[in-house]
Design a protein around this motif. Structure first.
Motif, short mmCIF file in Angstrom:
data_model
loop_
_atom_site.label_atom_id
_atom_site.label_comp_id
_atom_site.label_asym_id
_atom_site.label_seq_id
_atom_site.Cartn_x
_atom_site.Cartn_y
_atom_site.Cartn_z
N ARG A 1 3.07 -5.43 13.22
CA ARG A 1 2.51 -4.93 14.49
C ARG A 1 2.52 -6.03 15.54
O ARG A 1 2.83 -5.79 16.71
N GLN B 1 0.83 -9.82 6.22
CA GLN B 1 -0.37 -10.16 6.98
C GLN B 1 -0.47 -11.67 7.18
O GLN B 1 0.00 -12.45 6.37
N GLU C 1 1.43 4.23 1.38
CA GLU C 1 1.01 4.99 2.55
C GLU C 1 2.18 5.83 3.03
O GLU C 1 3.31 5.65 2.59
N GLY D 1 -1.67 -7.56 10.93
CA GLY D 1 -0.35 -7.11 10.46
C GLY D 1 0.75 -7.82 11.23
O GLY D 1 0.81 -7.76 12.46
N LYS E 1 -9.48 9.29 10.77
CA LYS E 1 -8.50 9.46 11.84
C LYS E 1 -8.26 10.94 12.11
O LYS E 1 -7.47 11.30 12.97
N THR F 1 -4.39 -0.86 15.78
CA THR F 1 -5.18 -2.02 15.35
C THR F 1 -4.24 -3.12 14.88
O THR F 1 -3.51 -2.93 13.91
N ARG G 1 0.86 -1.19 0.00
CA ARG G 1 0.00 0.00 0.00
C ARG G 1 0.88 1.23 0.00
O ARG G 1 1.84 1.32 0.77
N ARG H 1 -14.62 -0.48 9.88
CA ARG H 1 -13.63 -1.11 9.00
C ARG H 1 -13.44 -0.25 7.75
O ARG H 1 -14.35 0.39 7.26
N ARG I 1 3.68 1.13 10.10
CA ARG I 1 2.98 1.39 8.84
C ARG I 1 4.02 1.43 7.72
O ARG I 1 4.89 2.29 7.70
N TYR I 2 3.93 0.46 6.83
CA TYR I 2 4.94 0.31 5.79
C TYR I 2 4.27 0.24 4.43
O TYR I 2 3.05 0.13 4.33
P1 ATP Z 1 -5.16 1.14 9.52
O1 ATP Z 1 -6.42 1.66 10.11
O2 ATP Z 1 -4.05 0.98 10.53
O3 ATP Z 1 -4.74 1.84 8.26
P2 ATP Z 1 -6.52 -0.78 7.91
O4 ATP Z 1 -7.92 -0.70 8.35
O5 ATP Z 1 -6.09 -0.11 6.67
O6 ATP Z 1 -5.53 -0.35 9.11
P3 ATP Z 1 -6.73 -3.55 7.20
O7 ATP Z 1 -6.89 -3.30 5.78
O8 ATP Z 1 -7.89 -4.00 8.00
O9 ATP Z 1 -6.05 -2.30 7.90
O10 ATP Z 1 -5.53 -4.58 7.43
C1 ATP Z 1 -5.51 -5.45 8.57
C2 ATP Z 1 -4.26 -5.24 9.39
O11 ATP Z 1 -3.11 -5.12 8.60
C3 ATP Z 1 -4.26 -3.95 10.22
O12 ATP Z 1 -4.98 -4.12 11.38
C4 ATP Z 1 -2.78 -3.78 10.49
O13 ATP Z 1 -2.36 -4.60 11.57
C5 ATP Z 1 -2.15 -4.27 9.21
N1 ATP Z 1 -1.80 -3.16 8.32
C6 ATP Z 1 -2.61 -2.48 7.47
N2 ATP Z 1 -1.92 -1.57 6.77
C7 ATP Z 1 -0.63 -1.68 7.18
C8 ATP Z 1 0.61 -1.03 6.82
N3 ATP Z 1 0.64 -0.08 5.89
N4 ATP Z 1 1.75 -1.39 7.46
C9 ATP Z 1 1.73 -2.36 8.40
N5 ATP Z 1 0.62 -3.02 8.77
C10 ATP Z 1 -0.54 -2.69 8.18
#
Ligand code: ATP
Ligand code: MG
Length: 411
Positions: free
Chosen positions: A310, A126, A114, A307, A210, A280, A112, A258, A120-121
């Motif tokens: 995390r 996952q 981001e 994640g 957020k 999360t 992603r 979500r 956050r990477y």
């Molecule tokens: P966030 O609110 O932190 O952006 P999300 O709702 O985008 O999370 P999901 O798509 O539900 O996250 O992904 C499930 C899990 O994957 C998250 O709870 C988190 O632990 C992990 N995750 C999501 N995006 C990232 C990222 N960019 N880097 C690391 N871990 C991530």
């Protein structure tokens, strides 16, 4: 020449980082197997439509975060930002919609675009559990219980709280959406740019914002409770009853929606206060319409993703690094015999290493450096007698052991 750097938001996994990663994956694989989950793997890239259709055009992921590109043949491809869409695509392509339910475990890298920060990477990883083909709230409860067991097995459950919510069925959501539009329209002035756009397209998603200013307004927003149909309320009550029966503690949080568009009924997150803004660790819910989006028959489904980075950060206990035994030949003639001993140990399932060169002192230094638990010292005299000197590197004690008894002695 300039030294090349890793791409922003990506990381190497070496040494302890790798051991943390492996521990999370191995634990999740082991626990999910107890629930009957079978591991699937799907390609890392897919037709872009697999994600744009399923995640919803208004989701953050599709609007801002996807790594999409045209390949040399002109097709639009996307590096997977999450696992569920590919799993649903695979369910349909492999004709598995006729053999339901399918219970799936999945793990791998996700991508992603981001803003990188702690937890956050841009390439992250996952673990993922999905049950496809059941409309029963017991499936939701089992999927959540599996996640809870994994967190317990990792020793992080004490730091994590399960928050659950319901997004109701279509009728509940339509009624709720209307109530939200009315509420947020009255508070337009305070909403962020992003949330104003969501107000037009998908007001539920505002609840996931957020932004600080948004959060204050969201605090006063109506909840879905008053808008739940009887069927939706029954489903939610069923989920809560099953969670209690399975021994999974939870709290209700009516703000959980979500990030992705395809959820209905159950939505849940496992959250922690130990990771700052990235609190999360695991999130999921029910997505009954997604398989149909992939061109399959209507197929109810529920799942979560967590994640690995995390979870790795939360780990306080790691299994100890495995310790090899070091084979230490003394003199050239003994080296050949030592190679036979080295290989015999490996074939007996024992971790064994031998340095490629060096005198006794150097080899003993190296044995300590690699954390060896024992050194097997083999000089010409030992080889002639068919024994080795086995030195315990923790206690320093040394004893003679016949070569044939080495495996049982060292196991
Ligand atoms: P966030 O609110 O932190 O952006 P999300 O709702 O985008 O999370 P999901 O798509 O539900 O996250 O992904 C499930 C899990 O994957 C998250 O709870 C988190 O632990 C992990 N995750 C999501 N995006 C990232 C990222 N960019 N880097 C690391 N871990 C991530
Ligand atoms: Mg996100």
């Amino acid at each position: 020449m300039t030294e090349l750097q890793p791409v922003r938001g990506t990381r190497d996994l070496i040494g302890e980082d790798q051991r943390r990663y492996q521990h999370v994956v191995n634990t999740a694989r082991r626990i999910s197997a107890r629930y009957g989950m079978a591991e699937w793997a799907t390609p890392i890239f897919e037709d872009t439509r697999v994600f744009s259709r399923s995640l919803g055009e208004t989701s953050d992921v599709v609007m801002k975060e996807m790594y999409s590109f045209q390949d040399r043949g002109g097709d639009s491809l996307t590096l997977r930002p999450e696992a569920t869409a590919g799993i649903c695509r695979a369910l349909v392509t492999n004709g598995l919609t006729q053999s339901l339910p399918q219970k799936v475990f999945y793990t791998g890298p996700m991508f992603r675009y981001e803003r990188p920060q702690k937890g956050r990477y841009r390439q992250f990883h996952q673990i993922d559990v999905e049950v496809l083909g059941s409309a029963e709230p017991l499936a939701d409860a089992e999927v959540i219980a599996c996640g809870w067991d994994i967190l317990q097995a990792l020793g992080v459950a004490d730091d994590v709280v399960l928050e659950i919510n319901t997004l109701g069925d279509r009728a509940s959501r339509d009624a709720y959406r209307a109530a939200l539009v009315e509420y947020f329209s009255d508070h337009r002035a305070g909403l962020s740019e992003d949330s104003l756009a969501r107000l037009e397209r998908n007001p539920l998603r505002i609840l996931d914002s957020k932004d600080e200013g948004d959060r204050r307004i969201i605090a006063g927003a109506p909840t879905i409770n008053a808008h739940l149909t009887e069927a939706a309320a029954t489903f939610y009550a069923g989920l809560k009853g099953y969670l209690a029966a399975l021994g999974v503690p939870f709290v209700e949080n009516p703000r959980i929606v979500r990030g992705l568009d395809y959820y209905g009924h159950t939505a849940f997150e496992f959250v922690t206060s130990r990771l700052g803004a990235q609190g999360t660790v695991m999130g999921g819910g029910r997505y009954d319409g997604l398989v149909e989006e992939m061109g399959g028959p209507p197929t109810p489904a529920v799942g979560w993703a967590a994640g690995i980075e995390r979870l790795s950060m939360l780990l306080t206990e790691l299994p100890p690094a495995p310790r090899p035994v070091a084979v230490v030949p003394v003199g050239e003639a003994a080296e050949v015999a030592a190679l036979a001993v080295l290989q015999a140990l490996r074939h007996e399932g024992i971790r064994a290493e031998m340095a490629y060169r060096g005198n006794l002192k150097r080899r003993m230094e190296r044995a300590n450096r690699i954390g060896a638990r024992a050194a097997l010292i083999l000089g010409e005299a030992e080889v002639a007698r068919g024994i080795a000197q086995v030195k315990d590197l923790d206690t320093g004690t040394q004893e003679e052991v016949p070569l044939a008894e080495l495996p049982s002695k060292l196991r």
